[in-house]
Write a protein that holds these residues in place. Structure first.
Motif, short mmCIF file in Angstrom:
data_model
loop_
_atom_site.label_atom_id
_atom_site.label_comp_id
_atom_site.label_asym_id
_atom_site.label_seq_id
_atom_site.Cartn_x
_atom_site.Cartn_y
_atom_site.Cartn_z
N MET A 1 0.82 -1.23 0.12
CA MET A 1 0.03 -0.04 -0.24
C MET A 1 0.83 1.23 -0.24
O MET A 1 1.95 1.23 0.85
N GLU A 2 0.71 2.16 -0.89
CA GLU A 2 1.36 3.16 -0.98
C GLU A 2 0.68 4.24 -0.07
O GLU A 2 -0.35 4.67 0.14
N PRO A 3 1.72 5.08 0.31
CA PRO A 3 1.14 6.47 1.11
C PRO A 3 0.40 7.37 0.35
O PRO A 3 0.62 7.39 -0.91
N LEU B 1 14.80 5.03 -3.79
CA LEU B 1 13.51 5.75 -4.00
C LEU B 1 14.01 7.18 -4.35
O LEU B 1 13.17 7.87 -5.16
N LEU B 2 14.91 7.79 -4.10
CA LEU B 2 15.51 9.15 -4.48
C LEU B 2 15.49 9.07 -6.08
O LEU B 2 16.31 8.42 -6.59
N THR B 3 15.03 10.22 -6.71
CA THR B 3 15.56 10.34 -8.09
C THR B 3 16.83 11.06 -8.16
O THR B 3 17.26 11.50 -7.04
N PRO B 4 17.55 11.38 -9.34
CA PRO B 4 18.77 11.71 -9.38
C PRO B 4 18.79 13.30 -8.85
O PRO B 4 19.64 13.75 -8.32
N ARG B 5 17.72 14.03 -9.04
CA ARG B 5 17.73 15.57 -8.62
C ARG B 5 17.68 15.49 -7.08
O ARG B 5 18.58 16.29 -6.37
N TRP B 6 17.02 14.45 -6.19
CA TRP B 6 17.20 14.76 -4.95
C TRP B 6 18.19 13.88 -4.39
O TRP B 6 18.81 14.30 -3.01
N ARG B 7 18.79 13.17 -5.23
CA ARG B 7 20.35 12.64 -4.79
C ARG B 7 21.29 13.68 -4.84
O ARG B 7 22.04 13.69 -3.72
N SER C 1 10.46 13.11 -4.38
CA SER C 1 10.95 12.17 -5.35
C SER C 1 9.64 11.30 -5.54
O SER C 1 9.42 10.42 -6.62
N ARG C 2 8.77 10.92 -4.41
CA ARG C 2 7.63 10.12 -4.74
C ARG C 2 6.84 10.78 -5.93
O ARG C 2 6.28 9.92 -6.77
N THR C 3 6.36 11.80 -5.70
CA THR C 3 5.46 12.56 -6.72
C THR C 3 6.25 12.52 -8.26
O THR C 3 5.40 12.51 -9.03
N GLU C 4 7.58 12.82 -8.34
CA GLU C 4 8.22 12.68 -9.37
C GLU C 4 7.88 11.60 -9.97
O GLU C 4 7.87 11.41 -11.36
N ARG C 5 8.30 10.42 -9.27
CA ARG C 5 8.08 9.02 -9.92
C ARG C 5 6.59 8.78 -10.40
O ARG C 5 6.60 8.08 -11.25
N ARG C 6 5.67 9.21 -9.33
CA ARG C 6 4.42 8.91 -9.93
C ARG C 6 3.93 9.69 -11.17
O ARG C 6 3.25 9.17 -12.04
N GLU C 7 4.48 11.02 -11.19
CA GLU C 7 4.10 11.89 -12.70
C GLU C 7 4.86 10.98 -13.69
O GLU C 7 4.20 11.40 -14.72
N ARG C 8 5.89 10.31 -13.58
CA ARG C 8 6.67 9.87 -14.76
C ARG C 8 5.84 8.35 -14.92
O ARG C 8 6.36 7.58 -16.10
N GLY C 9 5.10 7.98 -14.17
CA GLY C 9 4.44 6.72 -14.30
C GLY C 9 5.14 5.41 -13.70
O GLY C 9 4.94 4.21 -13.98
N GLU C 10 5.97 5.82 -12.84
CA GLU C 10 7.14 4.72 -12.37
C GLU C 10 6.64 4.01 -11.06
O GLU C 10 5.56 4.72 -10.41
N SER C 11 6.68 2.94 -10.84
CA SER C 11 5.99 2.00 -9.72
C SER C 11 7.05 2.48 -8.43
O SER C 11 8.28 2.64 -8.71
N LEU C 12 6.32 2.53 -7.35
CA LEU C 12 7.23 2.79 -6.08
C LEU C 12 7.35 1.70 -5.39
O LEU C 12 8.04 1.53 -4.24
N VAL C 13 6.73 0.50 -5.77
CA VAL C 13 6.92 -0.84 -5.05
C VAL C 13 8.34 -1.31 -5.02
O VAL C 13 9.26 -1.33 -5.87
N GLY C 14 8.80 -1.55 -3.71
CA GLY C 14 9.99 -2.11 -3.44
C GLY C 14 11.09 -1.08 -3.13
O GLY C 14 12.44 -1.42 -3.36
N LEU C 15 10.86 0.12 -3.85
CA LEU C 15 11.69 1.33 -3.66
C LEU C 15 11.96 1.84 -2.08
O LEU C 15 10.70 2.13 -1.57
#
Length: 108
Positions: free
Chosen positions: A1-3, A81-87, A62-76
């Motif tokens: 379940m995603e937050p 979980l961090l995108t390159p920008r947030w790294r 980073s969660r929102t960025e990944r969701r907007e790109r259509g990526e799954s957060l499962v297992g991250l």
């Protein structure tokens, strides 16, 4: 379940608060640095808070960025979980914190 997703204005308000706390910590420690009566472990985190807060104001998390790109957060989690920008933002916060520590202590 995603937050549940936090709205962008709430993220920005949170970022403003975090940046303000960081600026306050940085300023307070800078003010009392000459007395030697401060806690470096707390005071040196100020720059990291400023960087993270400003980044939250400027960018979605980073969660929102990944969701907007259509990526799954499962297992991250954690660094994955961090995108390159947030790294980059995270590394900048760490570098500034270490630099501020060395500034306050006069080096090694």
């Amino acid at each position: 379940m995603e937050p549940r997703q936090v709205s962008r204005p709430v993220q920005q308000l949170g970022g403003l608060f975090i940046a303000a706390v960081g600026a306050f910590l940085t300023w307070q420690v800078w003010q009392v640095a000459h007395t030697g009566k401060y806690f470096l472990s707390v005071g040196t985190t100020g720059p990291a808070f400023v960087v993270m807060g400003l980044a939250l104001i400027a960018f979605p998390d980073s969660r929102t960025e990944r969701r907007e790109r259509g990526e799954s957060l499962v297992g991250l989690e954690g660094w994955a979980l961090l995108t390159p920008r947030w790294r980059v933002v995270t590394v900048m916060g760490i570098v500034l914190t270490v630099g501020y520590f060395f500034y306050l202590t006069g080096g090694l």
